[in-house]
Design a protein around this motif. Structure first.
Motif, PDB file in Angstrom:
ATOM      1  N   SER A  11       0.370  -1.338   0.247  1.00 30.99           N
ATOM      2  CA  SER A  11      -0.210  -0.121  -0.066  1.00 30.99           C
ATOM      3  C   SER A  11       0.823   1.631  -0.189  1.00 30.99           C
ATOM      4  N   LYS A  12       2.228   1.255   0.348  1.00 27.95           N
ATOM      5  CA  LYS A  12       3.198   2.345   0.840  1.00 27.95           C
ATOM      6  C   LYS A  12       4.030   2.763  -0.968  1.00 27.95           C
ATOM      7  N   ILE A  13       3.732   1.145  -2.332  1.00 26.41           N
ATOM      8  CA  ILE A  13       4.075   2.036  -3.261  1.00 26.41           C
ATOM      9  C   ILE A  13       3.554   2.661  -3.837  1.00 26.41           C
ATOM     10  N   PRO A  14       2.123   3.065  -4.273  1.00 25.75           N
ATOM     11  CA  PRO A  14       1.045   4.072  -5.614  1.00 25.75           C
ATOM     12  C   PRO A  14       1.759   5.800  -4.823  1.00 25.75           C
ATOM     13  N   GLY A  53       2.074  -3.601 -12.664  1.00 25.31           N
ATOM     14  CA  GLY A  53       2.434  -4.942 -11.955  1.00 25.31           C
ATOM     15  C   GLY A  53       4.112  -3.702 -11.131  1.00 25.31           C
ATOM     16  N   PHE A  54       3.829  -4.304 -10.130  1.00 28.43           N
ATOM     17  CA  PHE A  54       5.701  -3.777  -8.389  1.00 28.43           C
ATOM     18  C   PHE A  54       6.120  -4.773  -8.820  1.00 28.43           C
ATOM     19  N   GLY A  55       7.994  -4.899  -8.651  1.00 28.50           N
ATOM     20  CA  GLY A  55       8.933  -5.444  -8.524  1.00 28.50           C
ATOM     21  C   GLY A  55       9.467  -5.128  -7.181  1.00 28.50           C
ATOM     22  N   TYR A  56      10.803  -5.513  -7.872  1.00 25.81           N
ATOM     23  CA  TYR A  56      11.630  -5.632  -6.149  1.00 25.81           C
ATOM     24  C   TYR A  56      11.833  -4.087  -6.177  1.00 25.81           C
ATOM     25  N   ASP A  57      11.984  -3.227  -7.309  1.00 29.12           N
ATOM     26  CA  ASP A  57      12.661  -1.789  -7.424  1.00 29.12           C
ATOM     27  C   ASP A  57      11.600  -0.854  -6.287  1.00 29.12           C
ATOM     28  N   SER A  58      10.024  -1.196  -6.390  1.00 24.21           N
ATOM     29  CA  SER A  58       9.373  -1.378  -6.301  1.00 24.21           C
ATOM     30  C   SER A  58       9.231  -1.125  -4.593  1.00 24.21           C
ATOM     31  N   THR A  59       9.017  -2.182  -4.194  1.00 19.20           N
ATOM     32  CA  THR A  59       9.169  -2.432  -2.377  1.00 19.20           C
ATOM     33  C   THR A  59      10.177  -1.868  -1.855  1.00 19.20           C
ATOM     34  N   ASP A  60      11.292  -2.430  -2.706  1.00 15.46           N
ATOM     35  CA  ASP A  60      12.821  -1.454  -2.041  1.00 15.46           C
ATOM     36  C   ASP A  60      12.692  -0.279  -1.800  1.00 15.46           C
ATOM     37  N   MET A  61      11.537   0.651  -2.080  1.00 21.04           N
ATOM     38  CA  MET A  61      11.784   2.199  -2.197  1.00 21.04           C
ATOM     39  C   MET A  61      10.690   2.582  -1.440  1.00 21.04           C
TER      40      MET A  61
END
Length: 329
Positions: A11-14, A53-61
């Motif tokens: 939920s924190k990615i967008p 979709g989201f990947g590792y870059d999205s989650t790690d940021m």
């Protein structure tokens, strides 16, 4: 300590993507992927894939922002396979670009670890080609130590009973595997070898544990045969140590370096610094007890106190490495 899995950050990615977009840092690539380019790297961080979709870059940021801005972390240390080094450097640069990081206040680090190899020089696997489970490595190390200890008991070279073997073998076997891994630069590949890690000579946990047990044996004899209780002397603050022999001075100097070693470890985050210090201290101890007579000497109390100081320092190092020490072998 609260552990958060990957789903925690979904939920924190967008909001992170929106923040970069508002700052004008988003580059929409072919297919609609939303990317962020950082200095020194030609390949960008992909905050959102072309399919949405989201990947590792999205989650790690998203995780990085949460840790820096929500938790208020000033130092973050990521420990992964060394091949992920560039990825995390890019994340750190992007965080600095967007303003989450103040270089004067924050410190972001990545520690990469190398690959464990078999004695054939290839990635360590079972005969069937499967990944070796850590629990199996630990169990095998304990089993081999049990065999070794039983042999020493039969040869009258041990001061422990058969009933004590399982507990002591577990401490030594687990400790041997841990130490073998921690005593080298984490970025280096290394060959896994039971013969090397369970060796009673050289830079191994087994050698260090025997050195510590030898000190405890000397201290016990000082109490049993000469009624010198070094722990009581320390407790009463009446300890007095004389450093006349070169080996005494050498040992004392090694003990003095403990605090410097701790400072280096906190700065560099390399456990092998503790291992290097512990091994050097053990060698200084070995030289001391070989060249300086302890029992029955005029300097007996002083030298027993040196033994106690060395044993305490060694145990502190074992604790830092999460290795359980033993007093008798």
């Amino acid at each position: 300590l609260e552990e958060c899995g990957e789903s925690f950050y979904n939920s924190k990615i967008p909001p992170v993507i929106e923040e970069f977009d508002k700052a004008g840092m988003i580059s929409v690539e072919a297919g609609g992927a939303k990317c962020v380019f950082v200095p020194k790297y030609k390949v960008p961080l992909m905050l959102q894939k072309s399919d949405g979709g989201f990947g590792y870059d999205s989650t790690d940021m998203a995780a990085l922002k949460y840790r820096l801005c929500d938790l208020g972390a000033t130092r973050a240390v990521y420990i992964t396979d060394f091949s992920q080094g560039d990825h995390f450097q890019m994340c750190y640069l992007a965080a600095e670009m967007i303003g989450w990081v103040d270089p004067s206040k924050h410190k972001l680090e990545h520690i990469g670890f190398g690959t464990v190899m078999g004695e054939d020089g290839k990635r360590f696997k079972t005969r069937s080609g499967e990944t070796v489970r850590l629990v199996d490595l630990l169990d095998e190390a304990v089993k081999r130590m049990e065999t070794s200890l039983h042999e020493r008991i039969e040869e009258k070279k041990a001061v422990i009973t058969t009933e004590q073997v399982p507990e002591i073998a577990a401490a030594m076997g687990y400790g041997a595997v841990k130490y073998f891994d921690l005593r080298r630069n984490p970025t280096s590949n290394y060959k896994f070898s039971y013969d090397e890690m369970l060796d009673t000579r050289g830079n191994t946990a087994i050698y260090l544990m025997y050195a510590h047990a030898r000190l405890e044996s000397i201290i016990s004899k000082g109490l049993a045969d000469h009624n010198i209780d070094v722990d009581e002397i320390v407790k009463n603050k009446t300890a007095k140590i004389t450093l006349a022999h070169p080996s005494e001075r050498n040992l004392a100097l090694h003990l003095q370096m403990f605090s410097d070693m701790i400072v280096d470890v906190l700065q560099e985050l390399y456990p092998y610094r503790v291992c290097d210090f512990l091994y050097a201290l053990s060698n200084a101890v070995s030289e001391f007890v070989t060249k300086c007579k302890v029992m029955g000497s005029p300097e007996m109390e002083s030298r027993l106190l040196l033994c106690r100081a060395s044993a305490v320092c060694m145990r502190q190092c074992f604790d830092l490495l999460a290795i359980r020490h033993v007093n008798r072998i």
